[in-house]
Scaffold this motif. Structure first.
Motif, short mmCIF file in Angstrom:
data_model
loop_
_atom_site.label_atom_id
_atom_site.label_comp_id
_atom_site.label_asym_id
_atom_site.label_seq_id
_atom_site.Cartn_x
_atom_site.Cartn_y
_atom_site.Cartn_z
N ARG A 56 0.81 -1.23 0.00
CA ARG A 56 0.00 0.00 0.00
C ARG A 56 0.83 1.27 0.00
NH1 ARG A 56 -1.96 -3.75 3.18
NH2 ARG A 56 -1.00 -2.88 5.05
N ALA A 57 2.13 1.17 -0.40
CA ALA A 57 2.97 2.36 -0.50
C ALA A 57 2.72 3.07 -1.83
CB ALA A 57 4.44 1.99 -0.38
N PRO A 58 2.64 4.38 -1.82
CA PRO A 58 2.42 5.12 -3.08
C PRO A 58 3.73 5.29 -3.85
CG PRO A 58 2.58 6.67 -1.29
CD PRO A 58 2.72 5.30 -0.66
N ILE A 59 3.63 5.49 -5.14
CA ILE A 59 4.79 5.86 -5.95
C ILE A 59 4.61 7.35 -6.25
CG2 ILE A 59 6.14 5.34 -8.02
CD1 ILE A 59 4.86 2.60 -8.09
N SER A 60 4.98 8.16 -5.29
CA SER A 60 4.68 9.59 -5.35
C SER A 60 5.44 10.30 -6.46
CB SER A 60 4.98 10.25 -4.01
OG SER A 60 4.23 9.63 -2.97
N ALA A 61 6.65 9.83 -6.79
CA ALA A 61 7.41 10.45 -7.87
C ALA A 61 6.66 10.33 -9.20
CB ALA A 61 8.79 9.81 -7.98
N LYS A 62 5.99 9.22 -9.40
CA LYS A 62 5.19 9.04 -10.61
C LYS A 62 4.01 10.00 -10.61
CE LYS A 62 3.13 7.04 -14.17
NZ LYS A 62 3.52 7.38 -15.57
N LEU A 63 3.41 10.21 -9.45
CA LEU A 63 2.29 11.16 -9.34
C LEU A 63 2.74 12.58 -9.69
CD1 LEU A 63 -0.62 11.84 -8.51
CD2 LEU A 63 0.18 11.99 -6.14
N VAL A 64 3.92 12.97 -9.18
CA VAL A 64 4.44 14.30 -9.50
C VAL A 64 4.70 14.43 -10.99
CG1 VAL A 64 6.40 15.87 -9.16
CG2 VAL A 64 5.45 14.63 -7.21
N ALA A 65 5.24 13.39 -11.61
CA ALA A 65 5.47 13.40 -13.06
C ALA A 65 4.17 13.59 -13.82
CB ALA A 65 6.16 12.10 -13.48
#
Length: 404
Positions: free
Chosen positions: A190-199
């Motif tokens: 359940r960890a997010p891939i926040s760098a992908k979200l920012v991209a």
């Protein structure tokens, strides 16, 4: 270059006449090269030394009906590029995260920073006002992922969108320190891939191109469907080591973790010195459990190199490990000096000779609080990347060389 001349004396005489006219003109501000005019340089070897050694002549051929002034402006911009007061059709704006870096970049480009007003409404919403036209312009927005990261990220997104809907021809986000770069993978349930979200947010906002430096993980470039230029601080680091560590040939480049092995081997190879590696295990984020040194640092200078330093817990433990292994001196070099929490006190109490960071993040306050912190200016790398991007030139030169 060896002796150079034109195909015919007639061509040389024509250009001499044009240059003579150009030198007498006072309107030195217009430096556009007309798109309908072809400019070519001809270098022909001459076995017999001519009277014009060490001179380069310009032959202008055109099928257009441009006026004689066109030729004069073209000749001036080619022979005297320093007379061009600014590059045409380019605007550089800076966010509130790092205004000093924006000023340095603009100074090197010979530009004034774009006029923009950023403010907060009473409910803490971000308001952006672009106070000059960007229609048809090549826009570059400088905003680093530091300080109030969430506010600065939102500010960048709004600035990109404001320029895009104002009919800018291209919008490039210059992000010296990419935010959320450490959240680049799903390392637990359940960890997010926040760098992908920012991209995704940058792309949706309207960014056409990204320029950044030393991404925490190079695969972040794959999160984008637009071009990404990931510059390296390595050339600046190599230059600092060679200039400021007199006995650097007796040094060992050390990576504080396995993830930085490629970085330190590259630096060690270019300096022709050895490298070592520290394997670390974490209990949880920002807490080190154990460290194992792989390599020999006995009676040698140890130079720790990493992409970022946050709380400096890794650097502190690594320095103790290196000294206990016999290192005589320890330096720490990183690209992004975040220095949050107890970082400054750890640096002051550590055995480091110096902790060297670049100015991708403002360091004025940190330098006041610690005399061990030194800063490498990388504004010339970003300004050259902007210049090359605007002119449609390759930026691969910057991956291995540092412009002066």
């Amino acid at each position: 270059m060896s002796a150079s001349r034109f195909r015919s004396q007639h061509d040389k005489s024509f250009i001499d006449d044009q240059m003579s006219l150009t030198r007498n003109r006072k309107d030195l501000e217009l430096c556009n090269v007309f798109p309908t005019t072809n400019i070519a340089l001809y270098y022909l070897s001459d076995d017999n030394q001519s009277n014009h050694d060490n001179e380069t002549y310009l032959r202008i051929r055109t099928n257009s009906d441009s006026s004689q002034d066109s030729y004069q402006h073209q000749a001036r911009s080619t022979f005297y590029p320093s007379l061009c007061s600014r590059m045409p059709n380019i605007k550089v704006f800076g966010g509130s995260s790092h205004p000093e870096l924006t000023k340095l970049i603009c100074a090197r480009l010979g530009l004034e920073p774009g006029r923009v007003i950023t403010k907060k409404f009473s409910n803490r919403e971000t308001s952006i006002e672009i106070n000059e036209s960007v229609r048809g312009e090549d826009v570059f927005i400088v905003q680093s992922g530091c300080g109030e990261i969430n506010d600065n990220l939102m500010e960048l997104l709004i600035m990109i969108n404001a320029c895009k809907i104002a009919s800018a021809s291209r919008v490039t986000a210059v992000i010296p320190c990419f935010p959320y770069a450490r959240q680049d993978r799903k390392d637990k349930s359940r960890a997010p891939i926040s760098a992908k979200l920012v991209a995704n947010m940058l792309s949706v906002a309207g960014a056409d191109h990204i320029i950044t430096m030393d991404l925490h993980a190079s695969q972040i470039q794959g999160f984008f469907d637009i071009p990404v230029d990931n510059l390296f601080a390595e050339p600046a680091v190599i230059r600092w080591i060679s200039l400021h560590i007199p006995d650097f040939k007796n040094a060992v480049i050390v990576s504080p973790d396995a993830g930085g092995a490629k970085r330190v081997t590259s630096i060690a190879d270019r300096l022709n010195i050895d490298f070592a590696l520290i394997h670390k295990e974490r209990k949880r984020a920002n807490e080190i459990d154990s460290m194992v040194l792989v390599g020999d640092v006995t009676k040698r200078i140890a130079i720790l190199v990493d992409d970022m330093a946050d709380t400096c817990g890794t650097f502190e433990c690594a320095s103790q490990k290196l000294l206990s292994a016999g290192a005589c001196k320890v330096y720490a070099i990183c690209t992004h000096g975040i220095f949050s929490g107890p970082a400054i006190s750890r640096i002051n109490n550590s055995p480091f000779e110096a902790v060297v960071v670049t100015n991708t993040i403002p360091q004025e306050e940190n330098m006041k609080n610690s005399n061990k912190i030194q800063v490498i200016d990388v504004s010339m790398m970003f300004s050259e990347a902007i210049r090359r991007t605007h002119n449609g030139e390759s930026v691969s030169y910057l991956f291995t060389q540092m412009p002066l």
